[in-house]
Scaffold this active site. Sequence first.
Site, PDB file in Angstrom:
ATOM      1  N   HIS A 107     -32.684   9.866  -2.751  1.00  9.73           N
ATOM      2  CA  HIS A 107     -33.389  10.893  -1.979  1.00  9.73           C
ATOM      3  C   HIS A 107     -34.591  11.376  -2.795  1.00  9.73           C
ATOM      4  O   HIS A 107     -34.440  11.818  -3.934  1.00  9.73           O
ATOM      5  CB  HIS A 107     -32.459  12.057  -1.645  1.00  9.73           C
ATOM      6  CG  HIS A 107     -33.070  12.970  -0.627  1.00  9.73           C
ATOM      7  ND1 HIS A 107     -32.972  12.764   0.729  1.00  9.73           N
ATOM      8  CD2 HIS A 107     -33.853  14.049  -0.788  1.00  9.73           C
ATOM      9  CE1 HIS A 107     -33.648  13.705   1.361  1.00  9.73           C
ATOM     10  NE2 HIS A 107     -34.203  14.489   0.467  1.00  9.73           N
ATOM     11  N   ALA A 108     -35.800  11.292  -2.220  1.00  2.85           N
ATOM     12  CA  ALA A 108     -37.033  11.572  -2.965  1.00  2.85           C
ATOM     13  C   ALA A 108     -37.003  12.981  -3.546  1.00  2.85           C
ATOM     14  O   ALA A 108     -36.532  13.922  -2.905  1.00  2.85           O
ATOM     15  CB  ALA A 108     -38.232  11.413  -2.040  1.00  2.85           C
ATOM     16  N   HIS A 118     -45.948  14.313   0.397  1.00  2.00           N
ATOM     17  CA  HIS A 118     -45.039  15.475   0.346  1.00  2.00           C
ATOM     18  C   HIS A 118     -44.570  15.746  -1.089  1.00  2.00           C
ATOM     19  O   HIS A 118     -44.671  16.857  -1.606  1.00  2.00           O
ATOM     20  CB  HIS A 118     -43.820  15.210   1.248  1.00  2.00           C
ATOM     21  CG  HIS A 118     -42.773  16.278   1.141  1.00  2.00           C
ATOM     22  ND1 HIS A 118     -42.749  17.384   1.950  1.00  2.00           N
ATOM     23  CD2 HIS A 118     -41.724  16.426   0.292  1.00  2.00           C
ATOM     24  CE1 HIS A 118     -41.733  18.159   1.609  1.00  2.00           C
ATOM     25  NE2 HIS A 118     -41.093  17.603   0.606  1.00  2.00           N
ATOM     26  N   GLU A 119     -44.084  14.686  -1.741  1.00  2.00           N
ATOM     27  CA  GLU A 119     -43.547  14.878  -3.113  1.00  2.00           C
ATOM     28  C   GLU A 119     -44.674  15.211  -4.080  1.00  2.00           C
ATOM     29  O   GLU A 119     -44.519  16.038  -4.973  1.00  2.00           O
ATOM     30  CB  GLU A 119     -42.807  13.616  -3.557  1.00  2.00           C
ATOM     31  CG  GLU A 119     -41.549  13.290  -2.739  1.00  2.00           C
ATOM     32  CD  GLU A 119     -40.549  14.438  -2.673  1.00  2.00           C
ATOM     33  OE1 GLU A 119     -39.829  14.546  -1.665  1.00  2.00           O
ATOM     34  OE2 GLU A 119     -40.515  15.250  -3.631  1.00  2.00           O
ATOM     35  N   HIS A 129     -45.466  18.838  -4.230  1.00  2.00           N
ATOM     36  CA  HIS A 129     -44.645  19.644  -5.144  1.00  2.00           C
ATOM     37  C   HIS A 129     -45.254  19.638  -6.553  1.00  2.00           C
ATOM     38  O   HIS A 129     -45.363  20.686  -7.199  1.00  2.00           O
ATOM     39  CB  HIS A 129     -43.229  19.058  -5.221  1.00  2.00           C
ATOM     40  CG  HIS A 129     -42.381  19.316  -4.016  1.00  2.00           C
ATOM     41  ND1 HIS A 129     -42.078  20.572  -3.560  1.00  2.00           N
ATOM     42  CD2 HIS A 129     -41.745  18.454  -3.181  1.00  2.00           C
ATOM     43  CE1 HIS A 129     -41.290  20.480  -2.492  1.00  2.00           C
ATOM     44  NE2 HIS A 129     -41.082  19.221  -2.231  1.00  2.00           N
ATOM     45  N   GLU A 164     -42.397  23.277   0.056  1.00  2.00           N
ATOM     46  CA  GLU A 164     -42.205  22.097   0.923  1.00  2.00           C
ATOM     47  C   GLU A 164     -43.447  21.806   1.774  1.00  2.00           C
ATOM     48  O   GLU A 164     -43.578  20.726   2.326  1.00  2.00           O
ATOM     49  CB  GLU A 164     -40.993  22.307   1.839  1.00  2.00           C
ATOM     50  CG  GLU A 164     -39.679  22.475   1.105  1.00  2.00           C
ATOM     51  CD  GLU A 164     -39.385  21.326   0.148  1.00  2.00           C
ATOM     52  OE1 GLU A 164     -38.680  21.558  -0.836  1.00  2.00           O
ATOM     53  OE2 GLU A 164     -39.872  20.193   0.369  1.00  2.00           O
ATOM     54  N   HIS A 186     -28.496  17.070   1.779  1.00  2.00           N
ATOM     55  CA  HIS A 186     -28.669  18.445   1.304  1.00  2.00           C
ATOM     56  C   HIS A 186     -27.362  19.225   1.294  1.00  2.00           C
ATOM     57  O   HIS A 186     -27.289  20.269   0.629  1.00  2.00           O
ATOM     58  CB  HIS A 186     -29.711  19.148   2.169  1.00  2.00           C
ATOM     59  CG  HIS A 186     -31.059  18.498   2.076  1.00  2.00           C
ATOM     60  ND1 HIS A 186     -31.300  17.235   2.588  1.00  2.00           N
ATOM     61  CD2 HIS A 186     -32.222  18.890   1.529  1.00  2.00           C
ATOM     62  CE1 HIS A 186     -32.545  16.891   2.346  1.00  2.00           C
ATOM     63  NE2 HIS A 186     -33.129  17.861   1.706  1.00  2.00           N
TER      64      HIS A 186
HETATM   65  C1  NXA Z   1     -36.943  17.281   5.507  1.00  6.66           C
HETATM   66  C2  NXA Z   1     -36.201  16.948   4.221  1.00  6.66           C
HETATM   67  N1  NXA Z   1     -37.166  16.630   3.211  1.00  6.66           N
HETATM   68  C3  NXA Z   1     -36.812  16.461   1.888  1.00  6.66           C
HETATM   69  O1  NXA Z   1     -35.606  16.528   1.551  1.00  6.66           O
HETATM   70  O2  NXA Z   1     -37.760  16.284   1.093  1.00  6.66           O
HETATM   71  C4  NXA Z   1     -35.254  15.782   4.451  1.00  6.66           C
HETATM   72  O3  NXA Z   1     -35.549  14.700   3.992  1.00  6.66           O
HETATM   73  O4  NXA Z   1     -34.227  15.997   5.099  1.00  6.66           O
HETATM   74 ZN    ZN Z   2     -39.739  18.553  -0.690  1.00  7.46          ZN
END
Ligand code: NXA
Ligand code: ZN
Length: 566
Positions: A294-295, A324-325, A328, A352, A454
């Site tokens: 997971h990134a 996205h990453e 951060h 985010e 998550h």
């Molecule tokens: C939206 C969320 N993004 C992340 O974790 O970076 C996901 O992937 O479920």
């Molecule tokens: Zn993120």
Amino acid sequence: MIWSDFHRTKWNEATNYAWKNFTTPTVRRMFSFLTVLGKAALPRDKLKELTGLLQEMKTTYSLAKICRYDPRLRRLPSGDYDYDAEFEADDDNQIGCIPTLPLEPHLTQMMATSRDPEELRYLWRAWREAAGKPIRQKYLRFVQLSNEAARLNGFSDAGEYWRSDYEIDGFREEVEELWQKLSPLYQQLHAYVRAKLVEKYGEEVVPRRGPIPAHLLGNMWAQTWTNILDMTIPYPGRTSVDVTNALRIQGYSPLAMFRLAEEFFTSLGLEPMPQTFWQRSMIQKPTDREVVCHASAWDFCNGRDYRIKQCTEVNMEHLVTTHHEMGHIQYDLLYRNQPFIFRDGANPGFHEAVGDVLALSASTPRHLQSVGLLGNVDDSYETDINFLFAMALDKIAFLPFGYLMDQWRWEVFSGDTSSSNLNSRWWELRLGVQGVSPPVPRTEQDFDPGAKFHVPANVPYVRYFVSFVVQFQFHAELCKAAGHEGPLHRCDIYRSVKAGRLLRNVLSLGKSRPWTEALSVLTSGRTNKLDVEPILEYFGPLRTWLESQNRGELIGWRENEAIVLQ
Ligand SMILES: C[C@H](NC(=O)O)C(=O)O
Ligand SMILES: [Zn+2]
């Protein structure tokens, strides 16, 4: 001295001061953060148990693998697959379940590309058997310990502790209010996509007036629907912004994708990635060891060492993830001169949002054309609608999922949801809020939330819902700063140093000021609240189009029409 002892010592020192009477707001703010000890407030044995459970759940998730789908598999009424099915005597390759397929990239890719409802149903169920079900009991114990830690910090439960990151009373109500304003647009998209899926799979698989079976939306959790753009695109044959093929034909490597993203940041006058970033990041799935794919983005808190860990595939979805990453890391770099306790996002949703804000510009047909990833782009209405629709499959489809993940967890932490309705409450929310249904029967033996990263990783999720609202507020203000004229969805802030300067001013604050003040800086004092107007403005033309297309369709879904295979 282990971390929690160090933390505890500092905490003891901090609590010795009557800091609430301090007159300097910044020092008072520092102490307000320093005196929250978090899980380190637990007695050592319980802290050990909590961290152990977290590690075990993350390991189960990261190592989970399933068998390849075999069309000869027969399904039992329970939804199970009959691996022991007898086949013709001469069949020498009996179905044997050898779990070899991990989530990334295999199952993610299969869920994105398979158009066989049987295979998709198998993958959907088998993943939950391997990743969610095994951690159900561990998660329940983890919740108990998390709540104990929260209470030792003065919160009523772990959910209140998580919400305290947003520093405003009534945050829960605010999120609810935002969702109520966004739900009508989501329902229009849901109705249109459902009608397209009925065309593709027929009404015996997709109920025309019911919820959409969750395995048909191109994603393991039905959280974004970009992978079914091919089946749903409004004007096929016109410009489509899925540049996956172009990336592959042009021989893009993950590194080239990272360099492309970095160049967008520097074009705004923002920070390049430090040398160590390129030396120490992991941007491809290694072949010699198991990793958490997971990134994620990492700030090593020394002003020099920043890294991304990502199992990058060469496709459009991962190009957006790369932005996205890197967003951060950009935020980390911009607040690196703040005092340590303030080196964080103004609120988790801001963190985010950063990368996604740039991706809103980078994904436009005009921008993709300017970097050579898209051929001829016309400014036709059809191209606009195709683009907005593709963006909606990501940004609008996501909203209910981003909203319900922590609605469910807040209720688990508060005890409103318990082991007796842990999974059924999840499906009440998935059905009621998102309008999706399970493709096979579910029971309280299952633990479907546990099959989403998550939850075992204990990463709060409402931050993504906040991000998807606030990133359009950022986009609107940066476009204004860049001097953009015309519809918001056509704005591209690329190379606008003015937009970059505004973004730098907001992000450099880190957590030194409440995020409401950061929003005031962003909007030159016009607002300090989360506001759905920019996202509704951005998707305005699409909403009109959807409403015209959906005439005659039921908007919404009849929950009793959920087709769950017996
Ligand atoms: C939206 C969320 N993004 C992340 O974790 O970076 C996901 O992937 O479920
Ligand atoms: Zn993120």
